[in-house]
Design a protein around this motif. Structure first.
Motif, PDB file in Angstrom:
ATOM      1  N   ASN A 185     107.375  53.707  59.446  1.00  0.00           N
ATOM      2  CA  ASN A 185     107.108  53.370  60.840  1.00  0.00           C
ATOM      3  C   ASN A 185     106.109  52.224  61.007  1.00  0.00           C
ATOM      4  OD1 ASN A 185     108.834  55.281  62.145  1.00  0.00           O
ATOM      5  ND2 ASN A 185     107.401  56.897  61.554  1.00  0.00           N
ATOM      6  N   LYS A 208     111.652  51.066  59.381  1.00  0.00           N
ATOM      7  CA  LYS A 208     112.676  52.064  59.683  1.00  0.00           C
ATOM      8  C   LYS A 208     113.799  51.485  60.527  1.00  0.00           C
ATOM      9  CE  LYS A 208     113.236  56.688  61.691  1.00  0.00           C
ATOM     10  NZ  LYS A 208     112.520  57.820  62.339  1.00  0.00           N
ATOM     11  N   SER A 209     113.451  50.737  61.564  1.00  0.00           N
ATOM     12  CA  SER A 209     114.483  50.196  62.455  1.00  0.00           C
ATOM     13  C   SER A 209     115.328  49.141  61.743  1.00  0.00           C
ATOM     14  CB  SER A 209     113.849  49.614  63.728  1.00  0.00           C
ATOM     15  OG  SER A 209     113.025  48.494  63.436  1.00  0.00           O
ATOM     16  N   ALA A 212     117.695  50.877  59.258  1.00  0.00           N
ATOM     17  CA  ALA A 212     118.761  51.619  59.952  1.00  0.00           C
ATOM     18  C   ALA A 212     119.887  50.680  60.353  1.00  0.00           C
ATOM     19  CB  ALA A 212     118.197  52.327  61.181  1.00  0.00           C
ATOM     20  N   ALA A 410     123.301  53.447  64.193  1.00  0.00           N
ATOM     21  CA  ALA A 410     121.876  53.388  64.556  1.00  0.00           C
ATOM     22  C   ALA A 410     121.680  53.205  66.057  1.00  0.00           C
ATOM     23  CB  ALA A 410     121.180  52.265  63.792  1.00  0.00           C
ATOM     24  N   GLU A 412     122.425  55.033  68.761  1.00  0.00           N
ATOM     25  CA  GLU A 412     122.884  56.414  68.908  1.00  0.00           C
ATOM     26  C   GLU A 412     123.526  56.698  70.259  1.00  0.00           C
ATOM     27  OE1 GLU A 412     119.182  58.244  68.037  1.00  0.00           O
ATOM     28  OE2 GLU A 412     119.298  57.808  65.897  1.00  0.00           O
ATOM     29  N   GLY A 426     118.271  54.409  70.378  1.00  0.00           N
ATOM     30  CA  GLY A 426     118.537  54.839  69.007  1.00  0.00           C
ATOM     31  C   GLY A 426     117.481  54.355  68.040  1.00  0.00           C
ATOM     32  N   LYS A 427     117.711  54.599  66.752  1.00  0.00           N
ATOM     33  CA  LYS A 427     116.777  54.206  65.694  1.00  0.00           C
ATOM     34  C   LYS A 427     116.625  52.687  65.598  1.00  0.00           C
ATOM     35  CE  LYS A 427     119.132  56.592  62.706  1.00  0.00           C
ATOM     36  NZ  LYS A 427     119.637  57.186  61.442  1.00  0.00           N
ATOM     37  N   CYS A 428     117.568  51.968  66.196  1.00  0.00           N
ATOM     38  CA  CYS A 428     117.584  50.513  66.104  1.00  0.00           C
ATOM     39  C   CYS A 428     116.504  49.832  66.950  1.00  0.00           C
ATOM     40  CB  CYS A 428     118.949  49.995  66.566  1.00  0.00           C
ATOM     41  SG  CYS A 428     119.367  50.527  68.254  1.00  0.00           S
TER      42      CYS A 428
END
Length: 606
Positions: A185, A208-209, A212, A410, A412, A426-428
C-alpha cells in the motif's frame, strides 16, 4: 544476484524474483552509434542496485521523491526502480516541458533529486533551481557539454553509480533489506496529469494498484517472456510506463529503445515487436503515410493495393457481423496478404506483431477496420490515470470497432450515472491527488471514481465511450453532439492532421483544422502552387478549396445537424511547446478555443 526472493507484492520484489528467474536473458536493448547493446536481467539489477545505494549515500529516505526528466532510455527505468527500491516515489517529467512546467512539477512534488538526461534538461533545472527549496541534487546522465559547469548541485550519473557500487561492496545485500520494508500500500510513483483542464495533478499510484492492473493486462492480452516491445512514447505517460517497465517486469519480456524519437520507425523495422501499443495519433499517422505512399505509386501498385484492401475489408466486415467465413474467402485473403498486405505490415515494422493496442483517446472505427483488413488487429482499451490506466479491454475474440470492451478484473465495479458519466471502483484506483484533498474528494465521491467520460453499454456488455462530458456540444437548438466522432472522421483525410469542432450554444457546427503539411505541400507542388512554409499554405485559397472538399465528404457521412457548415485553417501547426497539445498529442480544447478565438469569432460573425 545470488538471493532467493519469494515476495511479489511490490514492484521491486517482483523485479527481484524475475531477475532470479531470467538472470542471463536479455531484458533491455538500446541502440548506440548504430549498434544494439544488450543488458541482461542480472545486469539490469546491478544498475538498479548501485543507483539505489548511490541515492542512499546522498541521504535519500523513504517517501522522498525522485524526479526523472529524460527521453526514453535505460537510465529512466533504472532511476524509477531505484527510487522505488528504497521506498522512494518516482516522478516523471516530460522532456518536452518548458522550464516553467518543469518548475511546477519539481516544486509541487517536493522532489529531492532530479535525474536529467543531458545539457538541455540540465539547463532547464539550473534556470529554476533557486526557486526549489526541496531540491538537493541534479544527476546528469549524459554530461556532454557540461565540462565548464561548476554548480555544486550537479553530479554525473556514472559517479552516483560508483558511489553505490562502493556501498554495495562494503554492505552486500543492503538493498534487499530496503526492498523487504516496502509494503503493497506504499506509494510507488506519482503520475502528473496532462493539465488539459488546469494545473497538472499528482496522481499517486500504490504498488498494489499498479500490480493489480498489470496482472489484468499481462493475462488478458496476453504478454509473455517471449514478447518484444519498443519503448517510444514518453515514459512520463502512465501507459508507456506500464509496457516499458511494469508489464515487462511481470511478464519478463525484452524492451528496446531507439536512438531517438526520430528513429522510431527504423527501430520498429529492426526489432519487429510482437506487441505494439500506440495512441490514436500514431495510428492516424501510419494510416495517412500508407495512403500517401500508395497515392504516389504507379498505377499497377495502386490497383493491387486497392483490390487487396477491398478483399480484407470484406473479410473484416464478416468478422464484425460474426458471419461464417468460407474457404474461398480465406484463400482469396491469403493471396492478397502474400502479394500485397504482408509487405505493408513489414514496412510498418509490425510484421511479427500478434497484439496491438490503442488507448488514451478515441480512434475512428474506419481506421481500425482498415488496419484489420491488412492483418493488423488493434484492440481498444480504456482507462484514465486516476483509475489506474486500464479499466476496459477488448477481448481477443471480440473485434468491435468503437468499443473498448469489457471491464478488467481489477475494475471490480462500473456503472453509468444518470447523466451518462462512467463511474468505476476497484483495486485499480489511485490513492489520492498529492496535496489536493478537495480534488480527491470530488473525484472519488461515494467511493466511485468519476471519470468525466460519457459512455454507453451495448446488449453484450461492451462499453463505448461517447466523449468527454465537458466536451459534449449542445447546440442552440438543443441537440447533443459528441465532437470526437466528427473530428476523428476528418482526421482520416490525407490532408487533415488535426480538427477541433466548435458549436456549443451556437446555431451550427464549425471546425478549426490543421492541415497535414507533408501531404498538402506535395499536393501543392503537383498542382504548381507556390508556397514557402505552413502558413503560406494555410492561407492559400486553393488549399481552402481542397479542405472544403474533404469536409464535404465527411459531412455526407453525418446527419445534417452534425455537418460542419464552416471552417477555418490554423495558421500554425499545434505544438506542445506552445501548450496547445499534450505530450501524447491530445488537443487542449479550452486553450485552443481561447487562443484562436479570433478564428471562431470570424466564423460566427461572418
Amino acid at each position: 544476484m545470488d538471493v532467493e526472493y519469494k515476495r511479489k507484492d511490490t514492484i521491486p520484489s517482483l523485479f527481484l524474483s524475475q531477475v532470479k528467474k531470467h538472470a542471463k536473458r536479455v531484458a533491455l536493448r538500446e541502440k548506440n552509434f548504430g549498434i544494439w547493446d544488450e543488458i541482461s536481467w542480472s545486469g539490469y539489477y546491478q544498475k538498479v542496485n548501485h543507483l539505489a545505494l548511490g541515492c542512499l549515500s546522498l541521504g535519500m529516505e523513504k517517501g522522498d521523491r525522485v524526479a526523472i526528466l529524460s527521453e526514453n532510455r535505460q537510465e529512466w527505468l533504472y532511476s524509477d526502480l531505484a527510487a522505488q527500491s528504497i521506498g522512494g516515489i518516482s516522478v516523471g517529467i516530460y522532456p518536452t516541458n518548458p522550464p516553467f512546467q518543469v518548475k511546477y512539477i519539481l516544486e509541487h512534488s517536493g522532489a529531492n533529486l532530479c535525474i536529467v538526461e543531458d545539457q538541455e534538461q540540465t539547463d532547464k533545472v539550473l534556470e529554476i533551481k533557486n526557486e526549489l527549496r526541496d531540491l538537493k541534487k541534479i544527476i546528469v546522465v549524459d554530461p556532454k557539454g557540461l565540462r565548464n559547469y561548476k554548480d555544486p548541485m550537479l553530479m554525473v550519473f556514472d559517479d552516483l553509480l560508483e558511489l553505490g557500487k562502493e556501498m554495495d561492496q562494503k554492505t552486500p545485500g543492503l538493498l534487499i533489506g530496503h526492498i523487504a520494508e516496502i509494503q503493497e500500500n506504499d506509494v510507488a510513483t506519482m503520475v502528473y496529469t496532462s493539465g488539459t483542464t488546469g494545473p497538472p495533478k499528482g496522481v499517486m499510484w500504490t504498488h498494489k494498484s499498479i500490480l493489480a492492473v498489470m496482472d489484468d493486462i499481462v493475462t488478458m492480452l496476453p504478454l509473455t517472456e517471449r514478447d518484444e516491445v519498443v519503448s517510444y512514447l514518453p515514459l512520463s505517460h502512465g501507459a508507456e510506463r506500464y509496457f516499458s517497465l511494469y508489464a515487462a517486469i511481470m511478464a519478463g519480456y525484452t524492451v528496446s529503445f531507439s536512438e531517438s524519437i526520430t528513429t522510431i520507425q527504423e527501430a520498429l523495422a529492426e526489432i519487429s515487436p510482437t506487441f505494439f501499443f500506440a495512441v490514436p495519433r500514431i495510428w492516424e499517422k501510419m494510416y495517412s503515410q500508407i495512403h500517401a505512399k500508395v497515392k504516389d505509386s504507379v498505377a499497377l501498385k495502386r490497383y493491387f493495393f486497392e483490390l487487396s484492401v477491398k478483399i480484407g475489408q470484406r473479410l473484416t466486415q464478416r468478422i464484425i457481423n460474426q458471419e461464417e467465413i468460407s474457404l474461398g474467402s480465406k484463400i482469396l485473403y491469403g493471396l492478397a496478404y502474400i502479394l500485397c498486405l504482408r509487405a505493408i505490415r513489414d514496412k510498418l515494422g509490425l510484421l511479427r506483431a500478434r497484439t496491438c493496442l490503442s488507448a488514451a483517446a478515441p480512434i475512428s472505427p474506419e481506421i481500425l477496420k482498415f488496419f484489420h483488413s491488412i492483418g493488423i488487429v488493434i484492440r481498444q482499451g480504456y482507462g484514465m490515470t486516476e483509475t489506474g490506466g486500464f479499466n476496459f479491454l477488448q477481448r481477443k475474440s471480440d473485434f468491435k470497432p468503437g468499443s473498448v470492451g469489457k471491464a478488467l478484473p481489477a475494475t471490480e465495479k462500473s456503472k453509468i450515472a444518470d447523466d451518462g458519466e462512467l463511474l468505476v471502483k476497484g483495486k485499480c484506483l489511485f490513492l489520492k491527488y498529492f496535496k489536493d484533498p478537495d480534488a480527491t474528494a470530488k473525484m472519488l465521491q461515494g467511493g466511485w471514481a468519476h471519470t468525466g467520460d460519457v459512455a454507453k453499454v451495448d446488449e453484450e456488455g461492451d462499453l463505448f465511450i461517447v466523449d468527454r462530458k465537458k466536451d459534449l456540444i449542445i447546440t442552440s437548438g438543443g441537440k447533443n453532439i459528441a465532437p470526437s466522432e466528427i473530428e476523428n472522421d476528418l482526421k482520416r483525410s490525407l490532408f487533415i492532421s488535426e480538427a477541433v469542432i466548435i458549436g456549443d450554444n451556437r446555431k451550427f457546427l464549425s471546425a478549426l483544422i490543421q492541415i497535414n503539411f507533408d501531404n498538402v505541400s506535395k499536393w501543392a507542388m503537383e498542382n504548381r502552387i507556390s508556397f514557402t512554409n505552413y502558413k503560406s499554405l494555410a492561407v492559400n485559397p486553393e488549399v481552402y478549396k481542397l479542405i472544403q472538399n474533404e469536409v464535404k465528404q465527411v459531412n455526407s457521412r453525418f446527419s445534417r445537424v452534425e455537418n460542419v457548415r464552416k471552417f477555418r485553417i490554423f495558421d500554425k501547426e499545434l505544438d506542445e511547446d506552445d501548450n496547445e497539445v499534450t505530450a501524447t498529442q491530445k488537443v487542449k480544447r479550452a486553450i485552443i478555443e481561447n487562443k484562436f478565438k479570433y478564428l471562431i469569432d470570424d466564423i460566427y460573425t461572418e
